[in-house]
Design a protein around this motif. Structure first.
Motif, PDB file in Angstrom:
ATOM      1  N   UNK A 226     108.084  26.005  55.771  1.00  0.00           N
ATOM      2  CA  UNK A 226     109.464  26.189  56.191  1.00  0.00           C
ATOM      3  C   UNK A 226     109.580  27.531  56.913  1.00  0.00           C
ATOM      4  N   UNK A 227     110.797  27.864  57.315  1.00  0.00           N
ATOM      5  CA  UNK A 227     111.019  29.152  57.988  1.00  0.00           C
ATOM      6  C   UNK A 227     111.090  30.279  56.959  1.00  0.00           C
TER       7      UNK A 227
ATOM      8  N   UNK B 252     102.489  31.546  53.167  1.00  0.00           N
ATOM      9  CA  UNK B 252     101.548  30.654  53.827  1.00  0.00           C
ATOM     10  C   UNK B 252     101.590  29.331  53.055  1.00  0.00           C
ATOM     11  N   UNK B 253     102.039  28.233  53.682  1.00  0.00           N
ATOM     12  CA  UNK B 253     102.317  27.001  52.936  1.00  0.00           C
ATOM     13  C   UNK B 253     101.067  26.342  52.367  1.00  0.00           C
ATOM     14  N   UNK B 254     101.315  25.551  51.325  1.00  0.00           N
ATOM     15  CA  UNK B 254     100.219  24.860  50.657  1.00  0.00           C
ATOM     16  C   UNK B 254     100.281  23.348  50.781  1.00  0.00           C
ATOM     17  N   UNK B 255     101.329  22.810  51.415  1.00  0.00           N
ATOM     18  CA  UNK B 255     101.445  21.371  51.586  1.00  0.00           C
ATOM     19  C   UNK B 255     101.802  21.031  53.033  1.00  0.00           C
ATOM     20  N   UNK B 256     101.386  19.857  53.468  1.00  0.00           N
ATOM     21  CA  UNK B 256     101.693  19.434  54.828  1.00  0.00           C
ATOM     22  C   UNK B 256     101.560  17.936  54.988  1.00  0.00           C
ATOM     23  N   UNK B 257     102.202  17.415  56.033  1.00  0.00           N
ATOM     24  CA  UNK B 257     102.203  15.972  56.290  1.00  0.00           C
ATOM     25  C   UNK B 257     101.887  15.692  57.754  1.00  0.00           C
ATOM     26  N   UNK B 258     101.192  14.605  57.957  1.00  0.00           N
ATOM     27  CA  UNK B 258     100.910  14.099  59.295  1.00  0.00           C
ATOM     28  C   UNK B 258     101.180  12.608  59.279  1.00  0.00           C
TER      29      UNK B 258
ATOM     30  N   UNK C 186      96.908  25.182  48.673  1.00  0.00           N
ATOM     31  CA  UNK C 186      97.357  26.242  47.774  1.00  0.00           C
ATOM     32  C   UNK C 186      98.235  27.214  48.551  1.00  0.00           C
ATOM     33  N   UNK C 187      99.452  27.411  48.105  1.00  0.00           N
ATOM     34  CA  UNK C 187     100.351  28.368  48.741  1.00  0.00           C
ATOM     35  C   UNK C 187      99.913  29.795  48.400  1.00  0.00           C
TER      36      UNK C 187
END
Length: 373
Positions: free
Chosen positions: A233-234, A239-245, A175-176
């Motif tokens: 992003x910059x 505060x971001x809500x998505x991410x990848x690994x 959740x952003x």
């Protein structure tokens, strides 16, 4: 029979033409046309166009059929431009040379020349397996040039020759929130950080032997390499809500690869749940282990010895992957390396297939095709 100087000149011209016109995986239409045209002009083989790939047949009406495979796709270089930095232009040229050499010979068996697409992303061989039954292939053989192995020598071993691997992509959704109130959101960076640290032991190579990880037993080497992470992003107000690994998971054996992926996914799902995140995953660029049977290794040793061709039995597998293993899960066959000697690294911008290896690669394939066993 041997090739004439004129034929060798034609083959070198072909290799250079392929090198100057590389095409990446699943986009090899121009390469395929060049190769089919060359064979139609300089041999009497029957060409079977399968769309993404093709094969050519020397049909003697015999019961036994051997296949020889070459890959024809390119990589991209450090400037993201198509580049034959893995030697597939050389492999395809060697296979064309074999078709020319054997064209008028009576072998007592049928020969299939398979020109495979999309080796670099692991897609091609699995798709080409359909032709094994279609062409009634009994055994299949392939080679790959390899730097820092003795030149003018075939290198192979029983068991795993090249490892299984797969790209594992994890996407986390939380959740952003405003950067001033991070507690109101679910930032996936913490789950990603926990997993990176949890999987850090998998980045250490301990050789080829049984190993344990997360309380699970594996029969041979396992590895996992972090390829990329991405969160936000910059934008310093968010505060971001998505991410990848993204990772490359590797094992000496396909069954261990599948087991390791299962273990890692369970760990990822547990941590995602603890962090209040949704998790999606996908696999890409999946390769089986490429392995040789003991009987095929003995066969190659006998054939090469009888033909006066140098060969060497390797002590350990090569850690990288090759999709030829899909074929030998269906039928008998073998894969071996053609030593480059002290030469540029594969997948480097400087790599250009050494033309002086074409005759030895041809000699190895021809010895197999001509062997009376």
């Amino acid at each position: 029979m041997t090739l004439t100087d004129q034929q060798m000149t034609l083959l070198l011209d072909l290799r250079h033409d392929l090198h100057e016109n590389p095409q990446v995986s699943e986009h090899e239409s121009g390469t395929k046309e060049r190769l089919m045209h060359f064979l139609s002009q300089h041999t009497s083989v029957k060409i079977v166009d399968k769309g993404a790939y093709f094969y050519a047949v020397k049909d003697e009406g015999e019961k036994e059929t051997l296949a020889f495979r070459a890959d024809m796709d390119s990589i991209v270089n450090s400037h993201f431009v198509a580049h034959h930095g893995c030697g597939h232009d050389g492999h395809s040229t060697i296979l064309c040379a074999l078709a020319m050499l054997l064209d008028k010979e009576k072998l007592g068996r049928n020969i299939v020349y398979l020109f495979q697409h999309a080796e670099e992303n692991g897609v091609g061989a699995k798709q080409c397996c359909e032709m094994l039954k279609e062409a009634k292939v009994d055994r299949i053989y392939g080679l790959h040039n390899w730097p820092h192995l003795t030149k003018n020598t075939a290198h192979f071993k029983a068991g795993t020759l090249m490892c299984a691997s797969s790209g594992l992509k994890l996407h986390f959704e939380g959740q952003q929130s405003h950067a001033s109130e991070p507690e109101k959101g679910k930032n996936p960076i913490y789950a990603i950080g926990r997993l990176v640290e949890l999987w850090r032991p998998l980045s250490v190579f301990h050789g080829y032997s049984p190993v344990e990880f997360a309380g699970e037993k594996f029969d041979d080497m396992i590895l996992a390499t972090i390829i990329s992470t991405a969160v936000g992003e910059d934008n310093f107000g968010v505060s971001p809500g998505e991410g990848d690994l993204n990772l490359t998971v590797r094992a000496a054996r396909s069954k261990d690869l599948n087991h390791l992926i299962e273990v890692m996914l369970k760990q990822a799902q547990t941590i995602a749940k603890e962090e209040g995140l949704k998790l999606e995953h996908s696999l890409t660029d999946t390769f089986p282990d490429t392995s040789n049977s003991i009987s095929e290794v003995k066969r190659l040793g006998k054939i090469f010895s009888s033909a006066g061709l140098a060969y060497d039995l390797l002590d350990e597998p090569i850690r990288s992957s090759e999709d030829f293993g899909w074929y030998t899960k269906e039928i008998e066959g073998a894969f071996f390396f053609l030593g480059d000697g002290d030469y540029a690294e594969l997948h480097s911008d400087d790599f250009d297939f050494p033309d002086d290896e074409i005759p030895y690669g041809l000699a190895l394939f021809a010895a197999i095709a001509r062997a009376k066993d």
